[in-house]
Design a protein around this motif. Structure first.
Motif, PDB file in Angstrom:
ATOM      1  N   HIS A  38      15.601   7.125   6.802  1.00 21.16           N
ATOM      2  CA  HIS A  38      15.695   7.487   8.220  1.00 21.16           C
ATOM      3  C   HIS A  38      17.049   8.091   8.594  1.00 21.16           C
ATOM      4  O   HIS A  38      17.259   8.462   9.741  1.00 21.16           O
ATOM      5  CB  HIS A  38      15.536   6.233   9.098  1.00 21.16           C
ATOM      6  N   ILE A  39      17.999   8.127   7.639  1.00 22.83           N
ATOM      7  CA  ILE A  39      19.366   8.448   8.043  1.00 22.83           C
ATOM      8  C   ILE A  39      19.896   9.749   7.443  1.00 22.83           C
ATOM      9  O   ILE A  39      20.319  10.646   8.169  1.00 22.83           O
ATOM     10  CB  ILE A  39      20.316   7.273   7.685  1.00 22.83           C
ATOM     11  N   ASN A  40      19.889   9.853   6.126  1.00 22.01           N
ATOM     12  CA  ASN A  40      20.436  11.061   5.484  1.00 22.01           C
ATOM     13  C   ASN A  40      19.322  12.058   5.205  1.00 22.01           C
ATOM     14  O   ASN A  40      18.152  11.703   5.167  1.00 22.01           O
ATOM     15  CB  ASN A  40      21.111  10.665   4.167  1.00 22.01           C
ATOM     16  N   LEU A  41      19.704  13.322   4.986  1.00 23.50           N
ATOM     17  CA  LEU A  41      18.720  14.303   4.514  1.00 23.50           C
ATOM     18  C   LEU A  41      18.768  14.263   2.991  1.00 23.50           C
ATOM     19  O   LEU A  41      19.802  14.580   2.389  1.00 23.50           O
ATOM     20  CB  LEU A  41      19.079  15.692   5.033  1.00 23.50           C
ATOM     21  N   THR A  42      17.671  13.823   2.387  1.00 25.38           N
ATOM     22  CA  THR A  42      17.654  13.604   0.935  1.00 25.38           C
ATOM     23  C   THR A  42      16.841  14.697   0.250  1.00 25.38           C
ATOM     24  O   THR A  42      15.713  14.990   0.667  1.00 25.38           O
ATOM     25  CB  THR A  42      17.068  12.207   0.623  1.00 25.38           C
ATOM     26  N   LEU A  43      17.417  15.302  -0.788  1.00 24.28           N
ATOM     27  CA  LEU A  43      16.759  16.405  -1.502  1.00 24.28           C
ATOM     28  C   LEU A  43      16.752  16.122  -2.997  1.00 24.28           C
ATOM     29  O   LEU A  43      17.724  15.599  -3.549  1.00 24.28           O
ATOM     30  CB  LEU A  43      17.525  17.710  -1.226  1.00 24.28           C
ATOM     31  N   LEU A  44      15.638  16.476  -3.625  1.00 24.33           N
ATOM     32  CA  LEU A  44      15.535  16.357  -5.078  1.00 24.33           C
ATOM     33  C   LEU A  44      15.903  17.703  -5.680  1.00 24.33           C
ATOM     34  O   LEU A  44      15.313  18.728  -5.340  1.00 24.33           O
ATOM     35  CB  LEU A  44      14.094  15.990  -5.458  1.00 24.33           C
ATOM     36  N   VAL A  45      16.894  17.688  -6.554  1.00 23.25           N
ATOM     37  CA  VAL A  45      17.348  18.926  -7.200  1.00 23.25           C
ATOM     38  C   VAL A  45      16.903  18.878  -8.658  1.00 23.25           C
ATOM     39  O   VAL A  45      17.187  17.913  -9.372  1.00 23.25           O
ATOM     40  CB  VAL A  45      18.893  19.028  -7.141  1.00 23.25           C
ATOM     41  N   THR A  46      16.192  19.923  -9.081  1.00 28.08           N
ATOM     42  CA  THR A  46      15.757  19.983 -10.479  1.00 28.08           C
ATOM     43  C   THR A  46      16.452  21.161 -11.157  1.00 28.08           C
ATOM     44  O   THR A  46      16.358  22.296 -10.666  1.00 28.08           O
ATOM     45  CB  THR A  46      14.229  20.160 -10.553  1.00 28.08           C
ATOM     46  N   THR A  47      17.177  20.886 -12.217  1.00 31.55           N
ATOM     47  CA  THR A  47      17.764  21.979 -13.005  1.00 31.55           C
ATOM     48  C   THR A  47      16.930  22.096 -14.292  1.00 31.55           C
ATOM     49  O   THR A  47      15.996  21.314 -14.498  1.00 31.55           O
ATOM     50  CB  THR A  47      19.244  21.706 -13.377  1.00 31.55           C
ATOM     51  N   ASP A  48      17.266  23.043 -15.149  1.00 32.38           N
ATOM     52  CA  ASP A  48      16.471  23.131 -16.379  1.00 32.38           C
ATOM     53  C   ASP A  48      16.855  22.032 -17.368  1.00 32.38           C
ATOM     54  O   ASP A  48      16.267  21.919 -18.436  1.00 32.38           O
ATOM     55  CB  ASP A  48      16.530  24.538 -17.005  1.00 32.38           C
ATOM     56  N   GLU A  49      17.823  21.173 -16.991  1.00 31.00           N
ATOM     57  CA  GLU A  49      18.195  20.072 -17.894  1.00 31.00           C
ATOM     58  C   GLU A  49      17.910  18.682 -17.337  1.00 31.00           C
ATOM     59  O   GLU A  49      17.547  17.776 -18.051  1.00 31.00           O
ATOM     60  CB  GLU A  49      19.681  20.165 -18.253  1.00 31.00           C
ATOM     61  N   LYS A  50      18.112  18.502 -16.023  1.00 29.88           N
ATOM     62  CA  LYS A  50      17.883  17.164 -15.469  1.00 29.88           C
ATOM     63  C   LYS A  50      17.679  17.199 -13.959  1.00 29.88           C
ATOM     64  O   LYS A  50      17.673  18.287 -13.367  1.00 29.88           O
ATOM     65  CB  LYS A  50      19.006  16.194 -15.875  1.00 29.88           C
ATOM     66  N   ARG A  51      17.510  16.005 -13.386  1.00 29.81           N
ATOM     67  CA  ARG A  51      17.265  15.947 -11.933  1.00 29.81           C
ATOM     68  C   ARG A  51      18.398  15.185 -11.229  1.00 29.81           C
ATOM     69  O   ARG A  51      19.026  14.301 -11.811  1.00 29.81           O
ATOM     70  CB  ARG A  51      15.933  15.259 -11.660  1.00 29.81           C
ATOM     71  N   TYR A  52      18.597  15.564  -9.990  1.00 31.24           N
ATOM     72  CA  TYR A  52      19.656  14.958  -9.167  1.00 31.24           C
ATOM     73  C   TYR A  52      19.119  14.696  -7.763  1.00 31.24           C
ATOM     74  O   TYR A  52      18.140  15.305  -7.340  1.00 31.24           O
ATOM     75  CB  TYR A  52      20.848  15.912  -9.022  1.00 31.24           C
ATOM     76  N   ILE A  53      19.828  13.826  -7.046  1.00 32.84           N
ATOM     77  CA  ILE A  53      19.600  13.646  -5.602  1.00 32.84           C
ATOM     78  C   ILE A  53      20.799  14.278  -4.884  1.00 32.84           C
ATOM     79  O   ILE A  53      21.951  13.935  -5.170  1.00 32.84           O
ATOM     80  CB  ILE A  53      19.506  12.144  -5.242  1.00 32.84           C
ATOM     81  N   LEU A  54      20.481  15.251  -4.005  1.00 36.14           N
ATOM     82  CA  LEU A  54      21.514  15.836  -3.137  1.00 36.14           C
ATOM     83  C   LEU A  54      21.284  15.270  -1.742  1.00 36.14           C
ATOM     84  O   LEU A  54      20.157  15.297  -1.248  1.00 36.14           O
ATOM     85  CB  LEU A  54      21.365  17.367  -3.111  1.00 36.14           C
ATOM     86  N   GLN A  55      22.336  14.742  -1.130  1.00 38.14           N
ATOM     87  CA  GLN A  55      22.183  14.255   0.245  1.00 38.14           C
ATOM     88  C   GLN A  55      23.144  14.950   1.185  1.00 38.14           C
ATOM     89  O   GLN A  55      24.350  15.037   0.905  1.00 38.14           O
ATOM     90  CB  GLN A  55      22.411  12.734   0.314  1.00 38.14           C
ATOM     91  N   LYS A  56      22.572  15.451   2.282  1.00 34.66           N
ATOM     92  CA  LYS A  56      23.415  15.881   3.387  1.00 34.66           C
ATOM     93  C   LYS A  56      23.653  14.614   4.196  1.00 34.66           C
ATOM     94  O   LYS A  56      22.701  14.024   4.738  1.00 34.66           O
ATOM     95  CB  LYS A  56      22.699  16.940   4.216  1.00 34.66           C
ATOM     96  N   MET A  57      24.881  14.184   4.223  1.00 33.64           N
ATOM     97  CA  MET A  57      25.172  12.890   4.857  1.00 33.64           C
ATOM     98  C   MET A  57      25.087  12.988   6.377  1.00 33.64           C
ATOM     99  O   MET A  57      25.413  14.040   6.951  1.00 33.64           O
ATOM    100  CB  MET A  57      26.561  12.410   4.420  1.00 33.64           C
ATOM    101  N   ASN A  58      24.667  11.899   6.983  1.00 40.52           N
ATOM    102  CA  ASN A  58      24.539  11.857   8.433  1.00 40.52           C
ATOM    103  C   ASN A  58      25.907  11.490   9.038  1.00 40.52           C
ATOM    104  O   ASN A  58      26.288  10.320   9.056  1.00 40.52           O
ATOM    105  CB  ASN A  58      23.470  10.824   8.797  1.00 40.52           C
ATOM    106  N   THR A  59      26.600  12.508   9.521  1.00 39.39           N
ATOM    107  CA  THR A  59      27.962  12.268  10.009  1.00 39.39           C
ATOM    108  C   THR A  59      27.970  11.734  11.452  1.00 39.39           C
ATOM    109  O   THR A  59      29.010  11.297  11.949  1.00 39.39           O
ATOM    110  CB  THR A  59      28.822  13.544   9.916  1.00 39.39           C
ATOM    111  N   ASN A  60      26.810  11.772  12.081  1.00 38.01           N
ATOM    112  CA  ASN A  60      26.678  11.152  13.399  1.00 38.01           C
ATOM    113  C   ASN A  60      26.716   9.616  13.214  1.00 38.01           C
ATOM    114  O   ASN A  60      27.443   8.906  13.917  1.00 38.01           O
ATOM    115  CB  ASN A  60      25.336  11.628  14.006  1.00 38.01           C
TER     116      ASN A  60
END
Ligand code: ADP
Ligand code: GN1
Ligand code: MG
Length: 352
Positions: A27-49
């Motif tokens: 409910h708080i951060n914007l969470t994105l799944l990042v897939t590269t040709d080698e592995k996966r990551y979680i990218l979060q745009k942090m909720n600065t409010n």
């Protein structure tokens, strides 16, 4: 998602980014799944409010994850930027990246008693691991986070202002919160007078903040470490019960489906109490049922405050989403109140 791909380039990722997609149900951060040709990551745009002090927030996360890692506990791994920082900032926002923890699942509701019991054991053990962590290293990133009487003051202010003329739609919920006002102070007063121990706690222990092994359903890692701060174990125990010991989702619109489930309470308590048996005090043990009620009524109050204030805090998917959430919480809180004795008996049996 193109702009997020360019954000990814700022981080020291392995491989070439193939896709960036929205992920999860936070409910708080914007969470994105990042897939590269080698592995996966979680990218979060942090909720600065919600978390204006990004430096303090990331310093907390880095020191806690390093501490856990040194103890051999699986935890979030912060991926640095190419310049060696723990987050990246530009005019579009502030971002961080974690390794994606593979072969795990998160649950949005409890489908299996055993999973919930395992999550209880994991949150209990998590608290044990952090018992040796020096709390003075932590910034209080959200002041008075589980100070329920203070939350009540904020609720009353939002109600008095009623900026969006919404109070007329929630008379029963307002009445519930006002009529229960004498029940909000017990934990905060106990922390203040020292009769309840101040511990390093997670403070946001809902089931989707823990990753379970996809094969064994045992807990792999406690995540969403944003709110780690000094607090009471009653917050951690209570918040898990609030979310998990319900027969329906937090935003179920059909209230006839929403009930507090005593057997799920027992399942979680078996896991949690067994893990903290050595450290829990008598007063804490006695207050566990109340902690479940308190976290549930507080969360309902927070949803309603946000609804009255125009939905600026929690991410919502439709108009009225926060009011729907508030209603489930208050229904559960009412049923918990009616079950205090039964819950207390269960805790006693487990700790005997
Ligand atoms: P929020 O603060 O918005 O709740 P979270 O940090 O809890 O954000 O992340 C949202 C969801 O993303 C989690 O419930 C989980 O499903 C998933 N998630 C977050 N971090 C990871 C990770 N490192 N590996 C796998 N899944 C993750
Ligand atoms: C938020 O971040 P998330 O979705 O795990 C909130 C919790 C609430 C919860 C209600 C920092 O948790 O306090 O209990 O929503 N987190 C913050 O589902 O406010
Ligand atoms: Mg979360």
């Amino acid at each position: 998602m193109e702009n997020y791909k360019s954000v990814c380039e700022k981080f020291a990722l392995c491989g070439t980014v193939r896709s960036v997609e929205p992920y999860g149900e936070g409910h708080i951060n914007l969470t994105l799944l990042v897939t590269t040709d080698e592995k996966r990551y979680i990218l979060q745009k942090m909720n600065t409010n919600v978390f204006p002090d990004t430096e303090g927030l990331m310093a907390n996360i880095c020191s806690v994850t390093q501490y856990l890692d040194q103890k051999g506990v699986e935890t979030l791994r912060v991926v640095p930027t190419r310049e060696g920082n723990c987050y990246y900032s530009d005019e579009s926002g502030k971002y961080r990246v974690y390794d994606f923890i593979e072969n795990t699942v998160t649950y949005q509701t409890v489908s299996d008693r055993e999973v919930f019991k395992n999550s209880g054991a994991a949150f209990g053990e998590f608290q044990n691991y952090l018992a040796g962590f020096d709390a003075s290293r932590l910034t209080e990133v959200i002041h008075r986070f589980h100070d329920t009487p203070n939350r009540f003051e904020h609720f009353k202010k939002a109600l008095a202002e009623d900026c969006f003329d919404r109070a007329k739609e929630c008379a029963p919920e307002i009445e519930f919160l006002l009529s229960h006002k004498d029940t909000y102070g017990t934990v905060i007063e106990g922390l203040a007078d020292g009769s309840i121990p101040l511990r390093v706690t997670h403070n946001d222990t809902k089931l989707n903040n823990i990753l379970m092994d996809a094969q064994t359903n045992r807990a792999r890692a406690v995540i969403d470490l944003d709110t780690i701060m000094p607090g009471s174990m009653l917050f951690d125990f209570g918040d898990s019960i609030r979310f998990g010991a319900s027969t329906a989702a937090e935003d179920e619109t059909d209230l006839s489906k929403v009930h507090f489930d005593l057997d799920l309470f027992r399942a979680y308590a078996e896991g949690y109490c067994t893990a903290v048996k050595e450290s829990i005090t008598e007063k804490e043990a006695t207050l566990l049922p109340y902690g479940a009620y308190l976290m549930t009524v507080e969360c309902g109050m927070r949803f309603l405050t946000d609804y009255l204030s125009g939905d600026t805090y929690f991410a919502t998917k439709y108009d009225g989403h926060n009011l729907v959430r508030c209603r489930t919480q208050l229904k559960l809180a009412g049923e918990m109140e009616a079950n205090f004795d039964a819950m207390g008996k269960i805790v006693k049996e487990i700790l005997a």
